[in-house]
Write an enzyme that holds these catalytic residues in place. Structure first.
Site, PDB file in Angstrom:
ATOM      1  N   HIS A  67       6.182  -7.808   9.397  1.00  0.00           N
ATOM      2  CA  HIS A  67       4.997  -6.984   9.161  1.00  0.00           C
ATOM      3  C   HIS A  67       3.755  -7.836   8.876  1.00  0.00           C
ATOM      4  CE1 HIS A  67       2.534  -4.672   6.129  1.00  0.00           C
ATOM      5  NE2 HIS A  67       2.403  -3.936   7.216  1.00  0.00           N
ATOM      6  N   GLU A  70       2.441  -9.018  12.045  1.00  0.00           N
ATOM      7  CA  GLU A  70       1.737  -7.920  12.726  1.00  0.00           C
ATOM      8  C   GLU A  70       0.280  -7.861  12.263  1.00  0.00           C
ATOM      9  OE1 GLU A  70       0.533  -3.900  11.708  1.00  0.00           O
ATOM     10  OE2 GLU A  70       2.726  -3.728  11.615  1.00  0.00           O
ATOM     11  N   HIS A  71       0.058  -7.990  10.973  1.00  0.00           N
ATOM     12  CA  HIS A  71      -1.327  -8.032  10.476  1.00  0.00           C
ATOM     13  C   HIS A  71      -2.078  -9.229  11.055  1.00  0.00           C
ATOM     14  CE1 HIS A  71      -1.732  -5.200   6.850  1.00  0.00           C
ATOM     15  NE2 HIS A  71      -0.595  -4.869   7.436  1.00  0.00           N
ATOM     16  N   GLU A 147      -1.148  -3.150   0.237  1.00  0.00           N
ATOM     17  CA  GLU A 147      -0.452  -2.108   0.993  1.00  0.00           C
ATOM     18  C   GLU A 147       0.870  -1.759   0.316  1.00  0.00           C
ATOM     19  OE1 GLU A 147       0.205  -3.109   5.100  1.00  0.00           O
ATOM     20  OE2 GLU A 147       1.212  -1.210   5.541  1.00  0.00           O
TER      21      GLU A 147
END
Lengths: 453, 501
Positions: A67, A70-71, A147
């Protein structure tokens, strides 16, 4: 070119539709599989690229890296500076985002059809040329921690879910949260991100799905031009985890600030391995529909409306995923009732299912929704592309989609009963309870005690 | 009503039997709380549904945040817009219809001016419960008859509810067998609801449980305090689902009285999209509204006081993050400055990854996952709101940064370059706004409900194109005074937590 035509009309017994689902595929020499779903209703296009790398491919100690990468994919390449990807897509009128799951990571843009070459150029560029810097990493890892705080740490139900998965799975990597454990996020480095990128971001580990008002032949040519030169790379072997058989019920409690208690019952369940041969996953999917597929489904009708033991109740099952699946039942007790009451009520539903099965009427009702859902899905190009990408990424192919539809239609009432009996067994059950805590941190009145109105 | 959870402007994902709410959670790079990339505003949730709580899902709709924007590219391409047919039914109901036979399905919605702003303060929640109970019993149909009747034919009955508007919507296959049955149920739900006593008792209990749950959630606490601070005594301050004390008092008479007064044929707007002909659409509009009450129009809403005193509330909460909201009354749907404010806000905090707020707060400093600004255009001026969440220790730093970014934007306006980029995105992205039946239906509904011109779509790109830097700066200056804003911080840094400053 291997093309195949899947005509929804055949499945719907002669319903005529102009929005026929035409799907074409071709694999480039470098291993990139390109799938095109033509849909000419509006002059738009969606590009989705799916990498077969999700959080389940992570190792202990570096959870969350799929993840985080992905950022970082939005941070720029050697020729496209940081922020420029988003600026160019925006200036083209586009929308874009990405998502990471246990099983895969995907990136998408939606734009006017004339902008597909731009989207491809940018997406192909960051498949190979990402410029990972320590400075970008240091900033972005803070965003990811925010997040995590927002979506997990401060969300009682998400926390329950995270801790439940860690309890259900003893070995399988589904035990780790997609977003990663906070202490892993704190120790990740740009080197971890680089290693992840180099390991998994290659054309032969990806599926490109293009949907919209395009011609498949032109898309293939375009894909060849933009992605064709990226070299194939050797993929590391994937570890295939077999979760040890659970040998007895597991129970757990999570305390978190909230008002209402909540209870989740999760049973280990199989996933679809052979779409043409399997029957149990389809029966479980129909079972989930009988329990919670519509407003008149059993859990809402019995627990919420009639017995009023729960203020809400639900059931769920995913028949497709790379790893193992779960069949879940959950409920929130109504005022004055307890988690024990809702567990008893849910167990009552299971006992009734196993004893009496489901009625033909209930079965037909769920199937009617499956059929209607296939028509309604034609209204969302994005969702259709997403379904294709998911199927490819978990190891089935998009050709399984019509097969699944057919097989769901063929499920019998007795199969539903048998599946319930086989799967809803205490020995493979985890019961997770949210024990709500007052915001002040002071202890609450014991559960189930009378509340003043 | 059972609520369609799909953001009407997002891609709908009609999953056949439901996926597990607990598996496959996905994480997105940008906010899922996506700033209004698609519309000018988005919903506030009175009862925040959190994730996957199957519990009280029927209550959790609120605003559909869309509030349409239409464009057609004047310079480069002219994008085709749907051909909207429009008429008035015998009872005075406004009807908007787009005929389209691509998919064998039909979408219909009926909207009424019966939102939470029509509640009396002491009976806050009546409007929401009236809407909620419509499909829980109607003439000749028990709640289970309604639910089963729809499910048997694969039809979906949904709805939405906000400060202005109560809507009931239907999606069904368009073949006569399914369509007729679905419309018959919908017609009775809309025009002959029963509001059964026993069901009201049960649903009040559920609403109260959900309200109590919401009172523990930082985002809900912040939302409630923010609307109170921005709207004061105006009904836009009322929580859309009421509060625990007021909901406890609600009776069946309250619901039927509210229904008679506000579910009027003369105030209704019917939107129809899909696979039927004009004569069929006319008959459907008639069938869905001819038996609505024919009461007189209720008194108009009071005016929103546009200038509010500066305020700052710091509310203690054990969450690891502070939830920060800053804002003031913004603009009405028919504000002449609508376009400069919309385009300007796109630059400030509405344009996703490329907005100023996103750039300053997230991209440059990593202070938040989600940061945004939006206008909520309603009949009366709705809120202008900036929001973010950040860990407690840096809440004050983030708040100062947001205030500074806003003040600078208001003082200087956008740059020419920013304005061009915003126009390119809004105009170039126009086709994405009308690429599905669901999106078109929602636009029909908004155009009808807010009396926008039928040419709104055709005019939109031109209106966006015409906006210049001076207009944006002037419009923001006239509407937003950074010295007179309400600030709410829930989960404020420990040393400063307390009550109103």
């Amino acid at each position: 070119m291997r093309a195949y035509l899947f005509c929804i009309t055949l499945l719907l017994g002669g319903v005529q539709t102009a929005a026929q689902a035409e799907v074409f595929e071709r694999t480039l020499a470098n291993g990139l599989k390109v799938i095109v779903k033509e849909d000419h209703r509006a002059p738009v296009v969606v590009q989705q690229i799916w990498y077969k790398a999700g959080s389940m491919d992570e190792r202990t100690g570096v959870t969350g890296i799929a993840h985080v990468l992905e950022h970082l994919m939005f941070k720029g390449t050697h020729t496209v500076p940081a922020g420029e990807f988003s600026r160019r897509i925006s200036a083209a009128g586009g929308r874009e985002n990405a998502f990471t799951s246990y099983d895969y990571t995907a990136y998408f843009q939606q734009l006017h059809k004339s902008k597909l070459p731009l989207a491809m150029e940018l997406e192909a560029d960051r498949m190979r040329n990402l410029n990972l810097t320590a400075a970008d990493f240091a900033r972005e890892i803070k965003v990811v921690m925010e997040e995590r705080r927002l979506r997990t740490d401060d969300e009682a139900h998400a926390l329950l879910q995270e801790k439940m998965m860690a309890t259900i799975y003893q070995q399988h990597p589904y035990r780790h949260p997609i977003i990663g454990w906070m202490s892993d996020l704190e120790s990740l480095t740009v080197g971890d991100a680089k290693a992840w990128y180099d390991r998994w971001y290659a054309p032969n580990n990806a599926t490109l799905v293009i949907g919209g008002d395009v011609k498949a032949s032109e898309v293939f040519a375009l894909a060849q031009r933009h992605y064709g030169a990226i070299p194939r790379r050797a993929m590391p072997p994937r570890r295939n985890f077999i979760e040890p058989r659970q040998a007895g019920i597991k129970r757990m409690v999570v305390k978190a600030p909230a008002e209402l208690p909540h209870l989740v019952m999760s049973y280990h369940a199989p996933t679809l391995q052979n779409p043409a041969q399997d029957w149990q996953p389809y029966a479980l999917q129909i079972l989930a529909g009988v329990l919670d597929g519509n407003e008149s489904a059993r859990l809402n009708k019995h627990l919420v409306r009639e017995q009023q033991v729960a203020s809400g109740a639900g059931a769920g099952y995913d028949l497709t995923s790379r790893g193992p699946s779960l069949f879940t039942l959950e409920a929130t007790p109504s005022e004055g009732r307890t988690v024990n009451d809702v567990e008893a009520a849910l167990r009552g539903e299971i006992a009734q299912l196993v004893r009496d099965g489901v009625s033909e009427e209930e079965l037909q009702r769920v199937k009617a929704q499956v059929v209607a859902g296939e028509v309604y899905k034609l209204d969302s190009l994005f969702y259709q592309a997403m379904q294709i990408g998911q199927m490819e990424s978990i190891g089935l192919t998009h050709r399984a989609i019509p097969v699944i539809l057919e097989k769901l239609q063929a499920v019998t009432a007795e199969q539903v009963r048998q599946a319930a009996e086989a799967i809803l067994q205490d020995d493979s059950l985890t019961v997770a309870v949210l024990d709500p805590q007052p915001l002040s941190g002071k202890p609450k009145a014991p559960q189930g005690a009378a509340h003043a109105h | 009503m059972h609520i369609n959870p799909n953001n009407p402007l997002e891609n709908s994902t009609p999953t056949p039997p439901p996926a597990s709410p607990l598996k496959g959670r996905e994480y997105a790079a940008a906010s899922d709380f996506q700033p209004p990339l698609q519309g000018e505003g988005w919903g506030r949730d009175g009862l925040n549904s959190a994730n996957g709580q199957s519990g009280i899902k029927t209550l959790h709709k609120r605003l559909f945040g869309l509030l349409v924007v239409w464009l057609s590219l004047s310079v480069t391409t002219a994008f085709a817009t749907p051909n909207i047919q429009h008429w008035q039914s015998a009872g005075g109901t406004k009807v908007l219809f787009v005929e389209n036979h691509d998919i064998p399905m039909l979408d219909v919605s009926v909207s009424l001016p019966a939102g939470s702003s029509f509640d009396a303060a002491e009976k806050s929640g009546v409007a929401g419960l009236t809407h909620h109970l419509l499909d829980l019993g109607a003439e000749g149909l028990s709640e289970d008859d309604i639910a089963r009747g729809m499910a048997d034919i694969g039809a979906q009955l949904g709805g939405s509810f906000d400060q202005d508007r109560a809507s009931v919507s239907l999606r069904t296959l368009s073949s006569a067998a399914q369509r007729d049955k679905a419309l018959d149920i919908m017609a009775r739900v809309l025009q002959r609801p029963l509001f059964p006593e026993a069901i009201l008792v049960r649903e009040k209990t559920r609403v109260i449980a959900a309200l109590k749950e919401a009172e523990t959630k930082p985002e809900s606490i912040a939302d409630k305090a923010f609307h109170k601070a921005v709207f004061g005594m105006h009904p836009y301050a009322l929580p859309v689902s009421g509060d625990v004390a007021s909901v406890e008092k609600i009776t069946v008479q309250d619901l039927s009285g509210f229904y008679r007064a506000h579910y009027r044929a003369g105030g209704a707007v019917v939107a129809i999209m899909g696979d039927i002909t004009r004569p069929q659409a006319e008959a459907i509009a008639q069938q869905l509204t001819e038996k609505l009450p024919s009461s007189d129009a209720p008194a108009a809403l009071p005016e929103v006081a546009m200038h509010i005193p500066a305020s700052e509330q710091r509310i203690a909460h054990p969450a690891s993050q502070s939830h920060i909201l800053v804002g003031a009354p913004g603009m009405a749907r028919n504000d002449p400055d609508y376009f400069p404010l919309y385009v300007g806000n796109h630059i400030l905090g509405g344009g996703g990854f490329v907005s100023r707020l996103m750039n300053e707060v997230r991209e440059k400093r990593g202070l938040a996952y989600s940061v945004y600004s939006y206008f909520m255009p309603l009949k009366q001026p709705g809120a202008f709101q900036l929001g973010l969440q950040t860990k407690k220790e840096q809440a004050d730093e983030a708040l100062q940064l947001v205030r500074h970014t806003l003040a600078e934007f208001i003082a200087k306006g956008p740059t020419e370059k920013e304005l061009l980029a915003a126009k390119q995105n809004i105009i170039g992205g126009f086709p994405l706004r009308i690429d599905s039946n669901r999106k078109i239906l929602d636009y029909l509904s908004i155009i009808g409900f807010y009396d926008l011109p039928l040419t709104y779509l055709d005019d939109f790109t031109r209106r966006v194109e015409q906006v210049n830097v001076a207009q944006v700066r002037d419009a923001f200056r006239r509407h937003i005074d950074p010295q007179a804003m309400a600030t709410v911080i829930v989960g404020a840094p420990e040393e400063k937590s307390g009550q109103v400053k």
